[in-house]
Structures are given as structure tokens and as C-alpha cells.
Scaffold this active site. Structure first.
Site, short mmCIF file in Angstrom:
data_model
loop_
_atom_site.label_atom_id
_atom_site.label_comp_id
_atom_site.label_asym_id
_atom_site.label_seq_id
_atom_site.Cartn_x
_atom_site.Cartn_y
_atom_site.Cartn_z
N HIS A 148 0.83 -1.20 0.00
CA HIS A 148 0.00 0.00 0.00
C HIS A 148 0.86 1.25 0.00
O HIS A 148 0.41 2.33 0.36
CB HIS A 148 -0.94 -0.02 1.21
CG HIS A 148 -2.25 0.63 0.96
ND1 HIS A 148 -2.62 1.82 1.56
CD2 HIS A 148 -3.30 0.30 0.16
CE1 HIS A 148 -3.83 2.16 1.15
NE2 HIS A 148 -4.26 1.26 0.30
N ASP A 179 -9.17 11.87 -4.15
CA ASP A 179 -8.03 11.67 -3.27
C ASP A 179 -7.33 13.02 -3.11
O ASP A 179 -7.88 14.06 -3.46
CB ASP A 179 -7.09 10.60 -3.84
CG ASP A 179 -6.40 9.79 -2.76
OD1 ASP A 179 -5.57 10.38 -2.02
OD2 ASP A 179 -6.69 8.59 -2.62
N HIS A 369 -11.85 8.92 -1.21
CA HIS A 369 -10.68 8.13 -0.86
C HIS A 369 -9.61 8.99 -0.17
O HIS A 369 -8.42 8.69 -0.22
CB HIS A 369 -10.10 7.49 -2.13
CG HIS A 369 -9.24 6.31 -1.87
ND1 HIS A 369 -7.89 6.29 -2.16
CD2 HIS A 369 -9.51 5.09 -1.35
CE1 HIS A 369 -7.37 5.12 -1.84
NE2 HIS A 369 -8.33 4.37 -1.35
N GLU A 397 2.86 0.48 4.35
CA GLU A 397 2.39 1.85 4.15
C GLU A 397 3.56 2.83 4.13
O GLU A 397 4.66 2.51 4.58
CB GLU A 397 1.44 2.26 5.29
CG GLU A 397 0.24 1.36 5.49
CD GLU A 397 -0.88 1.66 4.51
OE1 GLU A 397 -0.73 2.60 3.69
OE2 GLU A 397 -1.91 0.96 4.55
#
Length: 463
Positions: A148, A179, A369, A397
Site C-alpha cells: 500500500h 483523493d 478516498h 504503508e
């Protein structure tokens, strides 16, 4: 690459959730970046155009890291641009990193398929192998964690967004998935992101080329995947310890994987714990990790004002309108709304007096998002981290922390926040949410079954 001063990883210096308040932030290095070299793009269409144009102008390197690069019109537009750039400049190095499991399956609920990897092989057969596409298996199964990471390096520019690459993320047709989108011109920061991708992903035995014929299945290399996980738990970006000159801000790349010794998690907690006046927090799937919920409660008790923006369940990626056949995956938006309802009930006193503002985003048939944080006009976190238990413990992440002691970016952040609120309404109490009794019958039936067998606790950990 430009040389940078390597510092010990935050994970090597701290034990998250036990360190003293502010220690994670105080111990960070960072790259000095002229504030004028940081741009905020206004939406997904601008993001798509900027990406395609930057690929066409690239001279030296293109590195794209995303959850997926989809086999649809927008994904093919990106692949076409990458191969065209390589043909025009054979010396151009192009590497694309995607989650390996996600790339080798079809869309959820659409049956079996060869996935996006088939498109990567098709383009390699047509135009040659100049665009390397790497499949990264963070876990043995996608259910238990994915790649991710976010961020694109094109020469010395970093394009950072939580978006993946497909029609809705890039607003290729009528619908879009909103986003955040930032451009940062910094050779040192770009070098750091490139070094991390090459050192920890490209050169690892668990990672396979998806653009080549017959890539080996991941089930045949369980030990290599375990070794990759072990390496990623301590992986960190190289960061310089640079002093800021007039007109500069500090940008620090952060990585995080797993519950223990997670530098990104530690900084997220410190941002909340050290906030003095105002926190803006954005998350697409309302399922906050317990440490974050606790820290937010403490911030409210010491008088901080908190604005949180979440997506309405109708703006969720998995929402199924009532006039369409219901599938089990369509239950997710209702589970997130149940979490939000509990949060509203817990903090109704802070909501009533305006200290806590919950903004529910919804715009026609589009989806939401957003993720990230703004704190006290001096700190901003750009991240793909969804601020949920899955991101907290399972997924790989990253994020970019911007420290801006002289508030040079304040107006840009405020303009972005005002733009995001154009399609958001403020929640006052639980009555502003749909009554569960009016949910579609299939959703009510599944929710009742999940509560009866107490599966919701397990689901929240995996969502």
C-alpha cells in the site's frame, strides 16, 4: 542518485505506543524543500494530466508505486505513455511496483481472470520489455496485507497521492474517486523514495516480474515472502539532517509495516498527541485503530478542535445502490457507518458544542478516498494510510511528513480543505445517519448474523 545523510530508522530508536509524547517527531530528520516547489493539484483529472505529461517529459527515470495499475482505459493510457517514453528514450529507466496478489486476480465479484498482469505482458510483447512491472507479495495472501506504498518519482519530481491508477481514480469518464494530490520538486527526496523501492522491493527474491511470460506463483516461494516481511519490518527511508533556510519546509518520508516498531504509526500518534489547537483528519473507511481513537479522545479533553472528514456510505467504493443486486461485499459501507454511529454517540457532547466536527462527503455517484492530516498549521501528513486497523498492522504503508514552522504552506492547505468541504455536510448527531431499520433487507440480514456470532470485531481488524 544524490548523496544523502543516512540516519538510524525511527523504528531502531523508538518502541511505538510506549515512547514519550513528541519523541517520534523530535527525532526525525528531513529534506529541506523550497515551499514554492510544493504544489497541490485540485482533482483527479488534473492528477491524470500531470502524470501523463510528466511521463512524456521524463529524461532519466520513472518509478511508480501503487496498489494497482488497472487494465482499463486509464490504466492503458498510462501503460501506453510509459512505453512511448521508453521508445523515445531507450536510456530511460522505468519501474512500476504493484501488489503482486492484486495484479493476478480479477475484480472482486467479477469472476476469475488473469488480472492486470495480462495487460503488462501484452504491452511487453507489443513494445518490448523496457517497462518493468514488479509484483510485490507483502503477505502470503492478499487478505492479510498488501503493498500500500504510494508515490511516483519522475526524474527529480515526486508525485504523491493515495490514489491507484484506473478509470475512477484518474477521472477517465463521468465518475471519479477523490483523493489528495501533491507535487514536490526535490532531487534528494526523489532519490530517497527510489532507493527504498529498489533496495527493499526490486532486489528481493520474493518479488517477480509481471510483464514477463509465466511469472512463478507466489505459493511456491513462502520462505522468500517471510524473508521479505522480516526485511520490511525494519525498512526505512534514507533521510538527511538538513537545516531550513528562509522559505523552506522539511519533508520526511516514513515507512510503516506491522504493529511493532512502526515509524509511520508512531508519527501519526505523535501528531495527535502533540496537537495544541487544531487537527484535521481524513479517512475513507471509518474504522480507526484503537490507539488513534484514544489519542483523539485525549486531544478533545485538553481542548483541541478536531475536524474529521469521512465518506458517506454512498460514496464508498463498495456501495451497491438498492436498485442493484446485493452482494456480500456491499455490506462494508454499512459496517463503516455502524462504526461512525458509535463514534458520534461517544462524542456527542463535543459535537454539540462544535469542538468536534464530523464532515460527511458525498457528491453524486462519485466516491471518496481521502486520507491524511493537518495539524496546527505547522504539520501536514500526506499518506496512503487509511487510518484503519489493516493499515496499522497488515499493509505496507508510507507517508510524507511536512513540517512547516513558519506556516509557509498555510494558505495552500486552507484552500485544499475549503475545496474538499464543498461537497461535505457536518454531522450533528446520529439522526443525520440513515436508520439501520431502513437498510436494504439483505444488508440487515447479514448485519444481524455478524452481530449474533460476534464477527464484527474480526472484520474490523481486516477491513
Amino acid at each position: 542518485m544524490n548523496k544523502s545523510v543516512s540516519t538510524p530508522s525511527l523504528a531502531q530508536r523508538l518502541t511505538p505506543f510506549r515512547h514519550r509524547r513528541g519523541e517520534a517527531l523530535a527525532s526525525l530528520g528531513g529534506f529541506a524543500v523550497d515551499a514554492g516547489r510544493i504544489q497541490v493539484l485540485e482533482g483527479p483529472a488534473a492528477f491524470r494530466q500531470q502524470l501523463i505529461d510528466a511521463i512524456g517529459r521524463a529524461h532519466r527515470r520513472i518509478i511508480i508505486v501503487a496498489l494497482y495499475l488497472e487494465n482499463d482505459e486509464a490504466g492503458r493510457e498510462v501503460m501506453q505513455a510509459l512505453h512511448a517514453a521508453r521508445i523515445a528514450n531507450p536510456q530511460l529507466g522505468i519501474d512500476v511496483f504493484v501488489d503482486g496478489h492484486r495484479a493476478r486476480r480479477g475484480l472482486l465479484g467479477h469472476g476469475q481472470s488473469a488480472g492486470n498482469a495480462a495487460m503488462y505482458r501484452e504491452y511487453a510483447q507489443r513494445f518490448g520489455e523496457g517497462v518493468r512491472v514488479w509484483g510485490v507479495p507483502v503477505q502470503n495472501r492478499e487478505l492479510f496485507g498488501v503493498l500500500h506504498l504510494k508515490g511516483m518519482v519522475i526524474d527529480d519530481t515526486v508525485i504523491y497521492s493515495g490514489a491507484s491508477l484506473n478509470n475512477v481514480y484518474l477521472h477517465r469518464h463521468e465518475r471519479y474517486r477523490l483523493d489528495r494530490y501533491h507535487l514536490i520538486d526535490s532531487a534528494a527526496l526523489a532519490d530517497s523514495l527510489a532507493w527504498f523501492a529498489f533496495t527493499n522491493l526490486r532486489d528481493n527474491a520474493a518479488v517477480v516480474r509481471l510483464d514477463q511470460p509465466d511469472p512463478p506463483p507466489f505459493r511456491e516461494r513462502p520462505q522468500a515472502i517471510r524473508d521479505l516481511r522480516q526485511q520490511l519490518r525494519s525498512a526505512h527511508y534514507t533521510v538527511a539532517g538538513q537545516r531550513l533556510a528562509a522559505g523552506e519546509v522539511s519533508v520526511t518520508p516514513l515507512a510503516g509495516f506491522g504493529r511493532k516498531d512502526n515509524a509511520l504509526n508512531a508519527v501519526i500518534l505523535d501528531l495527535v498527541r502533540c496537537a495544541r489547537q487544531h487537527i484535521v483528519l481524513m479517512t475513507p473507511y471509518f474504522n480507526l485503530p484503537r490507539p488513534v481513537r484514544v489519542a483523539l479522545g485525549q486531544a478533545l479533553r485538553r481542548g483541541c478542535r478536531i475536524d474529521m472528514m469521512v465518506g458517506d456510505k454512498c460514496a464508498n467504493d463498495f456501495y451497491i445502490p438498492p436498485d442493484q443486486p446485493f452482494k456480500k461485499i456491499g455490506l462494508l459501507p454499512y459496517l463503516y457507518e455502524a462504526n461512525l454511529r458509535r463514534f458520534v454517540s461517544t462524542h456527542k457532547r463535543h459535537l454539540a458544542r462544535g469542538q468536534l466536527n464530523l464532515w460527511l462527503w458525498r457528491h453524486e455517484a462519485n466516491s471518496f478516498h481521502l486520507k491524511g492530516m493537518l495539524v496546527d498549521d505547522t504539520h501536514a501528513l500526506l499518506t496512503g494510510n487509511n487510518l484503519n486497523p489493516r493499515a496499522w498492522a497488515l499493509d505496507l504503508e508510507n507517508g510524507l511528513l511536512i513540517r512547516d514552522p513558519h506556516q509557509l504552506l498555510r494558505e495552500r492547505h486552507q484552500a485544499e480543505w475549503e475545496r474538499l468541504r464543498q461537497h461535505a455536510t457536518r454531522l450533528v448527531d446520529t439522526h443525520d445517519l440513515q436508520n439501520p431499520r431502513s437498510y436494504p433487507p439483505s444488508a440487515r440480514k447479514l448485519l444481524k448474523r455478524i452481530r449474533r456470532f460476534r464477527f464484527h470485531h474480526l472484520l474490523n481488524r481486516l477491513l
